[in-house]
Scaffold this motif. Structure first.
Motif, mmCIF file in Angstrom:
data_model
loop_
_atom_site.group_PDB
_atom_site.id
_atom_site.type_symbol
_atom_site.label_atom_id
_atom_site.label_comp_id
_atom_site.label_asym_id
_atom_site.label_seq_id
_atom_site.Cartn_x
_atom_site.Cartn_y
_atom_site.Cartn_z
ATOM 1 N N GLY A 1 -0.221 92.614 -86.005
ATOM 2 C CA GLY A 1 0.686 92.536 -87.141
ATOM 3 C C GLY A 1 -0.001 92.350 -88.478
ATOM 4 N N GLU B 1 -0.832 90.724 -95.504
ATOM 5 C CA GLU B 1 0.065 89.796 -94.823
ATOM 6 C C GLU B 1 -0.449 89.517 -93.417
ATOM 7 O OE1 GLU B 1 4.846 89.290 -93.833
ATOM 8 O OE2 GLU B 1 4.021 91.287 -94.216
ATOM 9 N N LYS C 1 1.230 87.783 -90.094
ATOM 10 C CA LYS C 1 2.519 87.323 -89.602
ATOM 11 C C LYS C 1 2.395 86.204 -88.571
ATOM 12 C CE LYS C 1 4.901 91.696 -90.460
ATOM 13 N NZ LYS C 1 6.107 91.270 -91.144
ATOM 14 N N GLN C 2 1.269 86.103 -87.897
ATOM 15 C CA GLN C 2 1.089 85.083 -86.871
ATOM 16 C C GLN C 2 -0.394 84.883 -86.609
ATOM 17 O OE1 GLN C 2 -0.042 85.842 -83.451
ATOM 18 N NE2 GLN C 2 -0.388 88.007 -83.922
ATOM 19 N N GLU D 1 5.682 93.904 -84.216
ATOM 20 C CA GLU D 1 4.578 94.736 -84.672
ATOM 21 C C GLU D 1 3.710 95.275 -83.531
ATOM 22 O OE1 GLU D 1 6.223 92.182 -87.627
ATOM 23 O OE2 GLU D 1 5.197 91.627 -85.770
#
Length: 212
Positions: free
Chosen positions: A101, A164, A166-167, A197
């Protein structure tokens, strides 16, 4: 941290003669200075085996530069990118440090990490290293794929800039561990496939494992 491109590579499938067998593969890519990246991949690039390569979730293949030194030492043989058929060879983007992601700008394009690479025997044949495939799977040093969020030009001076994350639980290496070595870890797999993703082909592979 600089994530600059070492080599930028494209190539179409061609017939190769390995160990008396003729194989159709796009592993033998050529270096370029600049190329347009579309949702389906780089213009002028192609794949032969669509089971493991190609499609929107696997538009770009990256292989970390640092692994070259390990394989050269281990097999006592020089290797030169793109020995793994990668589109991009780059520093400071190891599987353990990149997460499913993760979204990056790359030149004028924007790309997102979708899955680790599932390597095939072609990498051993291409490099004349019989045990290379086995060692790549054992280590999880497979490289990985991106989907293209925004098309754009990429050149040899482009670098990956994180947009970005995301995790931070499932890196590419963690995903590879589940895929190759920890397939009975139902709890982790169930959590892993919830990530939007993650490439659809990996979601489907893991879903089949859970249903067995």
């Amino acid at each position: 941290m600089e994530r600059g491109i070492i080599t930028l590579n494209i190539g179409r499938p061609n017939l190769h003669r390995w160990n008396g067998m003729t194989v159709n593969s796009a592993i033998r890519k050529k270096r370029v200075e600049e190329v347009m990246l579309t949702m389906e991949g780089f213009i002028g690039d192609g794949v032969a085996n669509r089971e493991f390569h190609g499609g929107p979730d696997r538009a770009v293949c990256l292989y970390p530069y640092e692994h070259y030194e390990q394989w050269e030492k281990e097999f006592n043989k020089p290797l030169e990118s793109p020995a793994f058929g990668e589109n991009i060879c780059v520093k400071n983007m190891l599987e353990k440090d990149v997460y499913i992601g993760d979204t990056f700008s790359l030149g004028k394009a924007i790309v997102q990490v979708t899955q680790g690479r599932i390597p095939c025997a072609t990498i051993s044949k291409h490099n004349d290293m019989d045990q290379l495939l086995r060692r790549v799977v054992e280590t999880g040093f497979t490289g990985y794929f991106f989907r293209v969020i925004e098309e754009g030009n990429v050149d040899i001076n482009s670098s990956f800039e994180i947009i970005e994350r995301k995790q931070e639980k499932f890196s590419v290496l963690t995903g590879n561990q589940l895929m190759f070595h920890d397939r009975k870890n139902r709890q982790a797999i169930e959590e892993f496939i919830q990530f939007e993703e993650l490439a659809e082909v990996w979601k489907n592979k893991f879903a089949k494992l859970l249903n067995k």
